[in-house]
Design a protein around this motif. Structure first.
Motif, PDB file in Angstrom:
ATOM      1  N   LEU A   8     -13.032  10.397  -0.518  1.00 57.51           N
ATOM      2  CA  LEU A   8     -13.254   9.992   0.870  1.00 57.51           C
ATOM      3  C   LEU A   8     -13.593  11.234   1.667  1.00 57.51           C
ATOM      4  N   ASN A   9     -14.490  11.070   2.647  1.00 58.89           N
ATOM      5  CA  ASN A   9     -14.985  12.207   3.411  1.00 58.89           C
ATOM      6  C   ASN A   9     -15.147  11.824   4.868  1.00 58.89           C
ATOM      7  N   LEU A  10     -14.854  12.772   5.749  1.00 57.94           N
ATOM      8  CA  LEU A  10     -15.182  12.690   7.173  1.00 57.94           C
ATOM      9  C   LEU A  10     -15.944  13.964   7.517  1.00 57.94           C
ATOM     10  N   THR A  11     -17.007  13.842   8.296  1.00 62.50           N
ATOM     11  CA  THR A  11     -17.813  15.007   8.652  1.00 62.50           C
ATOM     12  C   THR A  11     -17.295  15.650   9.938  1.00 62.50           C
ATOM     13  N   ASP A  12     -17.743  16.872  10.184  1.00 66.81           N
ATOM     14  CA  ASP A  12     -17.365  17.564  11.413  1.00 66.81           C
ATOM     15  C   ASP A  12     -17.812  16.796  12.650  1.00 66.81           C
ATOM     16  N   THR A  13     -18.941  16.129  12.566  1.00 68.04           N
ATOM     17  CA  THR A  13     -19.423  15.313  13.689  1.00 68.04           C
ATOM     18  C   THR A  13     -18.477  14.142  13.945  1.00 68.04           C
ATOM     19  N   GLN A  14     -17.993  13.506  12.874  1.00 68.10           N
ATOM     20  CA  GLN A  14     -17.057  12.390  13.039  1.00 68.10           C
ATOM     21  C   GLN A  14     -15.728  12.866  13.632  1.00 68.10           C
ATOM     22  N   THR A  15     -15.209  13.989  13.165  1.00 68.11           N
ATOM     23  CA  THR A  15     -13.888  14.438  13.608  1.00 68.11           C
ATOM     24  C   THR A  15     -13.905  15.141  14.964  1.00 68.11           C
ATOM     25  N   ALA A  16     -15.090  15.468  15.478  1.00 66.11           N
ATOM     26  CA  ALA A  16     -15.203  16.209  16.749  1.00 66.11           C
ATOM     27  C   ALA A  16     -14.583  15.463  17.920  1.00 66.11           C
ATOM     28  N   ASN A  17     -14.628  14.141  17.904  1.00 65.79           N
ATOM     29  CA  ASN A  17     -14.111  13.361  19.031  1.00 65.79           C
ATOM     30  C   ASN A  17     -12.792  12.672  18.724  1.00 65.79           C
ATOM     31  N   PRO A  32       0.820  -1.222   0.000  1.00 70.03           N
ATOM     32  CA  PRO A  32       0.000   0.000   0.000  1.00 70.03           C
ATOM     33  C   PRO A  32       0.852   1.270   0.000  1.00 70.03           C
ATOM     34  N   ALA A  33       0.300   2.306  -0.607  1.00 67.33           N
ATOM     35  CA  ALA A  33       0.936   3.620  -0.559  1.00 67.33           C
ATOM     36  C   ALA A  33       0.750   4.194   0.837  1.00 67.33           C
ATOM     37  N   ILE A  34       1.750   4.880   1.328  1.00 67.70           N
ATOM     38  CA  ILE A  34       1.660   5.527   2.644  1.00 67.70           C
ATOM     39  C   ILE A  34       1.394   7.009   2.410  1.00 67.70           C
ATOM     40  N   TYR A  35       0.303   7.484   3.006  1.00 63.68           N
ATOM     41  CA  TYR A  35      -0.084   8.875   2.863  1.00 63.68           C
ATOM     42  C   TYR A  35      -0.542   9.387   4.221  1.00 63.68           C
ATOM     43  N   ASP A  36       0.294  10.175   4.882  1.00 64.65           N
ATOM     44  CA  ASP A  36      -0.051  10.809   6.153  1.00 64.65           C
ATOM     45  C   ASP A  36      -0.664  12.172   5.850  1.00 64.65           C
ATOM     46  N   PHE A  37      -1.651  12.556   6.655  1.00 68.91           N
ATOM     47  CA  PHE A  37      -2.251  13.859   6.433  1.00 68.91           C
ATOM     48  C   PHE A  37      -2.750  14.459   7.737  1.00 68.91           C
ATOM     49  N   ASP A  38      -2.994  15.768   7.711  1.00 67.11           N
ATOM     50  CA  ASP A  38      -3.528  16.517   8.852  1.00 67.11           C
ATOM     51  C   ASP A  38      -4.983  16.854   8.581  1.00 67.11           C
ATOM     52  N   ILE A  39      -5.776  16.847   9.638  1.00 66.50           N
ATOM     53  CA  ILE A  39      -7.137  17.372   9.565  1.00 66.50           C
ATOM     54  C   ILE A  39      -7.359  18.256  10.789  1.00 66.50           C
ATOM     55  N   ASP A  40      -8.361  19.102  10.709  1.00 64.84           N
ATOM     56  CA  ASP A  40      -8.726  19.946  11.848  1.00 64.84           C
ATOM     57  C   ASP A  40      -9.906  19.323  12.569  1.00 64.84           C
ATOM     58  N   LYS A  41      -9.786  19.233  13.878  1.00 58.39           N
ATOM     59  CA  LYS A  41     -10.830  18.650  14.715  1.00 58.39           C
ATOM     60  C   LYS A  41     -12.145  19.407  14.525  1.00 58.39           C
ATOM     61  N   ALA A  42     -13.247  18.670  14.499  1.00 59.62           N
ATOM     62  CA  ALA A  42     -14.601  19.227  14.411  1.00 59.62           C
ATOM     63  C   ALA A  42     -14.845  20.002  13.116  1.00 59.62           C
ATOM     64  N   THR A  43     -14.145  19.612  12.044  1.00 57.75           N
ATOM     65  CA  THR A  43     -14.380  20.201  10.731  1.00 57.75           C
ATOM     66  C   THR A  43     -14.573  19.081   9.712  1.00 57.75           C
ATOM     67  N   ASP A  44     -15.137  19.440   8.572  1.00 56.19           N
ATOM     68  CA  ASP A  44     -15.284  18.483   7.480  1.00 56.19           C
ATOM     69  C   ASP A  44     -13.941  18.305   6.775  1.00 56.19           C
ATOM     70  N   TRP A  45     -13.718  17.116   6.261  1.00 50.84           N
ATOM     71  CA  TRP A  45     -12.502  16.802   5.505  1.00 50.84           C
ATOM     72  C   TRP A  45     -12.883  15.938   4.321  1.00 50.84           C
ATOM     73  N   ASP A  46     -12.276  16.189   3.173  1.00 51.82           N
ATOM     74  CA  ASP A  46     -12.434  15.269   2.044  1.00 51.82           C
ATOM     75  C   ASP A  46     -11.191  15.310   1.182  1.00 51.82           C
ATOM     76  N   GLU A  47     -10.972  14.217   0.500  1.00 54.73           N
ATOM     77  CA  GLU A  47      -9.814  14.061  -0.375  1.00 54.73           C
ATOM     78  C   GLU A  47     -10.217  13.127  -1.507  1.00 54.73           C
ATOM     79  N   THR A  48      -9.798  13.454  -2.726  1.00 56.07           N
ATOM     80  CA  THR A  48     -10.071  12.596  -3.868  1.00 56.07           C
ATOM     81  C   THR A  48      -8.827  11.771  -4.174  1.00 56.07           C
TER      82      THR A  48
END
Length: 118
Positions: free
Chosen positions: A75-84, A5-21
């Motif tokens: 791929l997407n994560l919602t603000d509700t998912q990332t809040a915790n 597998p390809a290794i891809y590390d990334f940053d997200i902000d807590k309690a915000t929406d995130w998506d990546e294509t």
């Protein structure tokens, strides 16, 4: 044959929406020089985010197929998912083909940045 597998590390902000294509490719074509688009027709993409010990699953990625024949998925994560989310998580993304074979395509670490406005 196992796929690396390809290794891809990334940053997200807590309690915000995130998506990546993502664009999925097979390892290489026979000349080993160029990547070949992975046709995802008949396949399913799944991804999850866990703590390091894999004791707690924090989220399943939401998957949108942008163009299955071109191997393009959002791929997407919602603000509700990332809040915790804690400060650090680990994830992987697998493709399950029509024969039920599971291959890991991406994996890595998610660094979660704190936010102040909510």
């Amino acid at each position: 044959m196992a796929r690396i597998p390809a290794i891809y590390d990334f940053d997200i902000d807590k309690a915000t929406d995130w998506d990546e294509t993502y664009n999925f490719h097979s390892n290489t074509n026979p000349d080993n020089e160029t990547l070949v688009v992975l046709d995802l027709t008949g396949s399913t993409v799944e991804g999850t985010a866990w703590d390091f010990e894999r004791e707690h699953k924090y989220a399943d990625f939401n998957v949108t197929y942008v163009n299955k024949t071109a191997g393009k998925v959002k791929l997407n994560l919602t603000d509700t998912q990332t809040a915790n989310f804690p400060d650090e998580l680990f994830y992987d993304v697998v493709v399950i083909n029509s024969a039920g074979e599971r291959n890991k395509y991406f994996k890595g670490k998610i660094t979660v940045n704190q936010t102040y406005t909510r």
